[in-house]
Scaffold this active site. Sequence first.
Site, PDB file in Angstrom:
ATOM      1  N   LYS A 261     117.174  41.696  89.180  1.00  0.00           N
ATOM      2  CA  LYS A 261     118.636  41.803  89.118  1.00  0.00           C
ATOM      3  C   LYS A 261     119.285  40.424  89.044  1.00  0.00           C
ATOM      4  O   LYS A 261     118.885  39.493  89.743  1.00  0.00           O
ATOM      5  CB  LYS A 261     119.147  42.532  90.365  1.00  0.00           C
ATOM      6  CG  LYS A 261     118.697  43.977  90.416  1.00  0.00           C
ATOM      7  CD  LYS A 261     119.895  44.885  90.304  1.00  0.00           C
ATOM      8  CE  LYS A 261     119.700  46.151  91.091  1.00  0.00           C
ATOM      9  NZ  LYS A 261     120.934  46.703  91.578  1.00  0.00           N
TER      10      LYS A 261
ATOM     11  N   CYS B 174     158.546  49.957  99.338  1.00  0.00           N
ATOM     12  CA  CYS B 174     159.967  49.628  99.495  1.00  0.00           C
ATOM     13  C   CYS B 174     160.765  50.877  99.151  1.00  0.00           C
ATOM     14  O   CYS B 174     160.683  51.382  98.038  1.00  0.00           O
ATOM     15  CB  CYS B 174     160.344  48.478  98.560  1.00  0.00           C
ATOM     16  SG  CYS B 174     162.141  48.312  98.407  1.00  0.00           S
TER      17      CYS B 174
ATOM     18  N   TYR C 294     115.691  53.954  76.591  1.00  0.00           N
ATOM     19  CA  TYR C 294     114.625  53.023  76.975  1.00  0.00           C
ATOM     20  C   TYR C 294     113.351  53.662  77.516  1.00  0.00           C
ATOM     21  O   TYR C 294     112.494  52.973  78.061  1.00  0.00           O
ATOM     22  CB  TYR C 294     115.138  52.004  77.992  1.00  0.00           C
ATOM     23  CG  TYR C 294     115.967  52.604  79.118  1.00  0.00           C
ATOM     24  CD1 TYR C 294     115.421  53.491  80.015  1.00  0.00           C
ATOM     25  CD2 TYR C 294     117.310  52.244  79.264  1.00  0.00           C
ATOM     26  CE1 TYR C 294     116.175  54.033  81.032  1.00  0.00           C
ATOM     27  CE2 TYR C 294     118.075  52.784  80.284  1.00  0.00           C
ATOM     28  CZ  TYR C 294     117.503  53.678  81.163  1.00  0.00           C
ATOM     29  OH  TYR C 294     118.242  54.209  82.171  1.00  0.00           O
TER      30      TYR C 294
ATOM     31  N   ASP D 232     123.865  48.448  82.715  1.00  0.00           N
ATOM     32  CA  ASP D 232     124.614  48.835  83.903  1.00  0.00           C
ATOM     33  C   ASP D 232     125.578  49.971  83.556  1.00  0.00           C
ATOM     34  O   ASP D 232     126.763  49.757  83.338  1.00  0.00           O
ATOM     35  CB  ASP D 232     125.382  47.620  84.435  1.00  0.00           C
ATOM     36  CG  ASP D 232     125.806  47.838  85.872  1.00  0.00           C
ATOM     37  OD1 ASP D 232     125.345  48.818  86.485  1.00  0.00           O
ATOM     38  OD2 ASP D 232     126.603  47.019  86.368  1.00  0.00           O
TER      39      ASP D 232
ATOM     40  N   GLU E 133     112.977  43.999  78.949  1.00  0.00           N
ATOM     41  CA  GLU E 133     114.173  44.604  78.362  1.00  0.00           C
ATOM     42  C   GLU E 133     115.388  44.431  79.266  1.00  0.00           C
ATOM     43  O   GLU E 133     115.265  43.993  80.409  1.00  0.00           O
ATOM     44  CB  GLU E 133     113.944  46.086  78.037  1.00  0.00           C
ATOM     45  CG  GLU E 133     113.115  46.848  79.035  1.00  0.00           C
ATOM     46  CD  GLU E 133     112.701  48.223  78.514  1.00  0.00           C
ATOM     47  OE1 GLU E 133     113.404  49.180  78.829  1.00  0.00           O
ATOM     48  OE2 GLU E 133     111.684  48.326  77.792  1.00  0.00           O
TER      49      GLU E 133
ATOM     50  N   LYS F  67     108.163  46.219  82.011  1.00  0.00           N
ATOM     51  CA  LYS F  67     107.315  47.415  82.022  1.00  0.00           C
ATOM     52  C   LYS F  67     105.955  47.080  81.429  1.00  0.00           C
ATOM     53  O   LYS F  67     105.877  46.300  80.476  1.00  0.00           O
ATOM     54  CB  LYS F  67     107.939  48.521  81.167  1.00  0.00           C
ATOM     55  CG  LYS F  67     109.283  49.001  81.668  1.00  0.00           C
ATOM     56  CD  LYS F  67     109.923  49.974  80.695  1.00  0.00           C
ATOM     57  CE  LYS F  67     111.284  50.410  81.218  1.00  0.00           C
ATOM     58  NZ  LYS F  67     112.087  51.100  80.212  1.00  0.00           N
TER      59      LYS F  67
ATOM     60  N   CYS G 267     160.808  44.000 101.854  1.00  0.00           N
ATOM     61  CA  CYS G 267     160.543  43.894 100.423  1.00  0.00           C
ATOM     62  C   CYS G 267     160.843  42.473  99.943  1.00  0.00           C
ATOM     63  O   CYS G 267     161.940  41.968 100.172  1.00  0.00           O
ATOM     64  CB  CYS G 267     161.398  44.893  99.653  1.00  0.00           C
ATOM     65  SG  CYS G 267     161.219  44.707  97.869  1.00  0.00           S
TER      66      CYS G 267
ATOM     67  N   CYS H  21     166.431  48.147  94.073  1.00  0.00           N
ATOM     68  CA  CYS H  21     165.424  47.087  94.078  1.00  0.00           C
ATOM     69  C   CYS H  21     165.038  46.769  92.631  1.00  0.00           C
ATOM     70  O   CYS H  21     164.472  47.631  91.935  1.00  0.00           O
ATOM     71  CB  CYS H  21     164.228  47.574  94.902  1.00  0.00           C
ATOM     72  SG  CYS H  21     162.877  46.403  94.959  1.00  0.00           S
TER      73      CYS H  21
ATOM     74  N   CYS I 234     164.048  42.761  97.473  1.00  0.00           N
ATOM     75  CA  CYS I 234     165.405  43.166  97.875  1.00  0.00           C
ATOM     76  C   CYS I 234     165.636  43.087  99.376  1.00  0.00           C
ATOM     77  O   CYS I 234     166.743  43.348  99.848  1.00  0.00           O
ATOM     78  CB  CYS I 234     165.699  44.573  97.366  1.00  0.00           C
ATOM     79  SG  CYS I 234     164.749  45.844  98.208  1.00  0.00           S
TER      80      CYS I 234
ATOM     81  N   LYS J 292     118.449  45.521  81.667  1.00  0.00           N
ATOM     82  CA  LYS J 292     118.772  46.614  82.580  1.00  0.00           C
ATOM     83  C   LYS J 292     120.250  46.918  82.365  1.00  0.00           C
ATOM     84  O   LYS J 292     121.125  46.143  82.767  1.00  0.00           O
ATOM     85  CB  LYS J 292     118.501  46.217  84.032  1.00  0.00           C
ATOM     86  CG  LYS J 292     118.680  47.371  84.994  1.00  0.00           C
ATOM     87  CD  LYS J 292     118.163  47.002  86.375  1.00  0.00           C
ATOM     88  CE  LYS J 292     118.148  48.209  87.290  1.00  0.00           C
ATOM     89  NZ  LYS J 292     119.428  48.892  87.402  1.00  0.00           N
TER      90      LYS J 292
ATOM     91  N   ASP K  79     126.158  45.600  94.810  1.00  0.00           N
ATOM     92  CA  ASP K  79     124.826  46.198  94.727  1.00  0.00           C
ATOM     93  C   ASP K  79     123.843  45.401  95.562  1.00  0.00           C
ATOM     94  O   ASP K  79     122.946  45.941  96.199  1.00  0.00           O
ATOM     95  CB  ASP K  79     124.328  46.196  93.283  1.00  0.00           C
ATOM     96  CG  ASP K  79     125.066  47.215  92.461  1.00  0.00           C
ATOM     97  OD1 ASP K  79     124.706  47.399  91.298  1.00  0.00           O
ATOM     98  OD2 ASP K  79     126.020  47.804  92.995  1.00  0.00           O
TER      99      ASP K  79
HETATM  100  S1  IVH Z   1     113.269  52.586  83.072  1.00  0.00           S
HETATM  101  C1  IVH Z   1     110.660  55.333  85.796  1.00  0.00           C
HETATM  102  N1  IVH Z   1     114.659  50.818  81.741  1.00  0.00           N
HETATM  103  O1  IVH Z   1     118.031  51.571  86.152  1.00  0.00           O
HETATM  104  C2  IVH Z   1     111.549  54.252  85.333  1.00  0.00           C
HETATM  105  N2  IVH Z   1     115.730  51.953  83.531  1.00  0.00           N
HETATM  106  O2  IVH Z   1     116.949  51.632  89.102  1.00  0.00           O
HETATM  107  C3  IVH Z   1     112.614  54.726  84.426  1.00  0.00           C
HETATM  108  N3  IVH Z   1     118.102  51.345  83.816  1.00  0.00           N
HETATM  109  O3  IVH Z   1     117.685  54.975  86.866  1.00  0.00           O
HETATM  110  C4  IVH Z   1     113.698  53.774  84.222  1.00  0.00           C
HETATM  111  N4  IVH Z   1     118.198  49.901  82.154  1.00  0.00           N
HETATM  112  O4  IVH Z   1     119.343  54.359  85.053  1.00  0.00           O
HETATM  113  C5  IVH Z   1     114.665  51.702  82.760  1.00  0.00           C
HETATM  114  N5  IVH Z   1     115.783  49.259  80.420  1.00  0.00           N
HETATM  115  C6  IVH Z   1     115.773  50.139  81.427  1.00  0.00           C
HETATM  116  C7  IVH Z   1     116.923  50.385  82.202  1.00  0.00           C
HETATM  117  C8  IVH Z   1     116.855  51.298  83.264  1.00  0.00           C
HETATM  118  C9  IVH Z   1     118.881  50.496  83.123  1.00  0.00           C
HETATM  119  C10 IVH Z   1     118.567  52.127  84.981  1.00  0.00           C
HETATM  120  C11 IVH Z   1     118.150  53.581  84.982  1.00  0.00           C
HETATM  121  C12 IVH Z   1     117.362  53.785  86.235  1.00  0.00           C
HETATM  122  C13 IVH Z   1     117.751  52.589  87.057  1.00  0.00           C
HETATM  123  C14 IVH Z   1     116.568  52.172  87.906  1.00  0.00           C
END
Ligand code: IVH
Length: 667
Positions: A311, A423, A224, A116, A112, A287, A405, A429, A408, A114, A32
């Site tokens: 990140k 092989c 979220y 994945d 909060e 946020k 191989c 084998c 064998c 993020k 990423d």
């Molecule tokens: S808020 C307008 N909160 O990250 C903002 N996104 O690159 C709405 N994601 O598309 C997103 N954890 O799929 C928000 N705690 C979190 C998140 C989160 C993961 C993902 C989400 C979003 C992407 C943003």
Amino acid sequence: MDNIRQHIEQLRDELNQHNHRYYVLNSPTISDREFDMKMHELEDLEHAHPEYDDPLSPTHRVGSDLSAGFEQVPHIYPMLSLGNTYSIDDVDQWYTRLKTALPEQEIEIVGEMKFDGTGISLIYEHGRLVRAVTRGDGSHGDVVTENIKTIRSIPLILQGNDWPDKFEIRGEIVLPWTEFERLNAERAFNEEPLFANPRNAAAGTLKSLNPSVVASRGLDAYLYYLLGENLPYPTHYENMAAARRWGFKISDAMTLLYNLDEIDRFINHWDTARRELPVATDGLVFKVNSLKQQLNLGFTAKSPRWAIAYKFQAERAATRLRYVSFDVGRMGIITPVANLEPVLLSGTIVKRASLHNQDIMTSLDIHEGDMLYVEKGGEIIPKITGVDLENRLKGAEPVKFVSHCPACGTPLVRVDGEAAWVCPNKWGCQPQITGRVEHFVGRHMMNIDGIGEETAEILFSSGLVKNIADLYDLKVSDLMGLERFGQKSAERIIDGLEKSKSVGFERVLFALSIPYVGETTAKKIARTVHSIDRLMAMSLEQLQAIEDVGPRIAVSILDYFASETNRDNIARLRDAGLQFEMPETDKSVSSDALAGKSIVISGVFSLHSREQYKELIEQNGGKNVGSISKKTDFILAGENMGPSKLEKAQKLGIPIINEQDFLTMLQ
Ligand code: IVH
């Protein structure tokens, strides 16, 4: 000037390809971070050279996961992404900008995780889930409500009564680490390609057309973001607390932060503490808490100004290559593996990492004794991401892929269009033979206890089992003559072999190790074709008419049955009493799927006879009628449907359904 333009175009091209790999194929080839860096570079260049702008540049879209097979709907509010960074300084600067934009105001920040996984939008009306939509291209997404309903942590009916009559809640569908490991262990066992990380597994699962597959995968969801006209509280934090009361899973890590110092401490804490979480996270999100302040700050074209994502760095270590070994799988595929000086990475010791195939190994340009970079980010499987060229040993030679191989000695062959070397010595084998025996006796196949890797090797080297059919000639006395076998363990195996004779055709077909025929495909084939004799008699076209069977699988099935040894083995297994047909009861899948329907049959069929289709229609509550009229519900059509019938059907607007779709309807 031209150089810059060329560079911009090259970056766009690269990013488009990576987007496709990520969103469509679910198999990214760069991290990423590398992707984000390239995207930032392109954004900067386009910003400096607006004359080269292109509305179709990858910077102008959020990336698409739209796929065929799902209804697509527009999002009520576009699903934007978040501005992101890898540096604490950038987060601090973002906070300082907020302070300038909202002078003399108290600003509360919510920190909060993020998550994945893959983004989801859930729509609720009158306290009930009405629709679930993927992110798609940000403005339209796929409706995946049926799949989402299988996720137990998503409430279908809300608790309490202080929810708005109509609202949207967004979150992330994730696959917890334990489920991810279980799924990959199962896939490794079945020699199916592994998911690189829980994110790909979650995204892939959510787009499955079969909700029962989704239900079996153990997905989870963290929410979220609440959206709607009349939200109950003026802050994000309070709304999330309310959503938690309504029954949604809201992360406990969500924290109110009041100044820069607290933000920095939050980052430092979760940088390591996140490893204890049950699900994958790739960063943190900050946020602005007040919805009013959010409104004042607004959005850029792509993301809100009131939020930023920080990140985490993928964990990386450098370690020395001891040697590259070459594993031989049960299908004969050769996999190069880097054997490393042990190194600690994300809490586990890494000694081996797959180099996948010759192309990947060559592109890394590994030399003997190189210092290699090993990474483990969201990925639990360690990955070699590069070579430390400054530390290359003098005179070190590039590591060569084997030409023969390693087990064998047979010269390897490469199938056209495939990355793998194979092989071809299927019957001589050792790792291929013992691999097939281990697969055959596995829990999902014939489920025969007492034969693991070691036993399979002993049975092979003693000359008793050179292929799967030999298993059924074994006697207790044969086994007791071998090292490590007592009366009890020998009887256990013979007992298991006896019991396996009642294992159904679907699993027997899977147990045979036909390349590319995994568990699900074997089931589909068995349920469509019903017997091995019919399968063996099918042409390429007929095979491809089976759902889920494409040209690659069809050719593989033909090749398999073209081999005399395979046919001979099947005959011996049949004599031993194994099931090569579906039982009568399973063939007559009676249901009321066609209740009250008038159906005309026309044309020539390849999967079943006309008579069988007539029977199927009746067993499922439908009526087979001779001629087309206004009352006909649909026509089940094979090849060469009569032209007058076709014309009449078209005139009356009666749907024409092919045999494959018809069989799917009955499932
Ligand atoms: S808020 C307008 N909160 O990250 C903002 N996104 O690159 C709405 N994601 O598309 C997103 N954890 O799929 C928000 N705690 C979190 C998140 C989160 C993961 C993902 C989400 C979003 C992407 C943003």
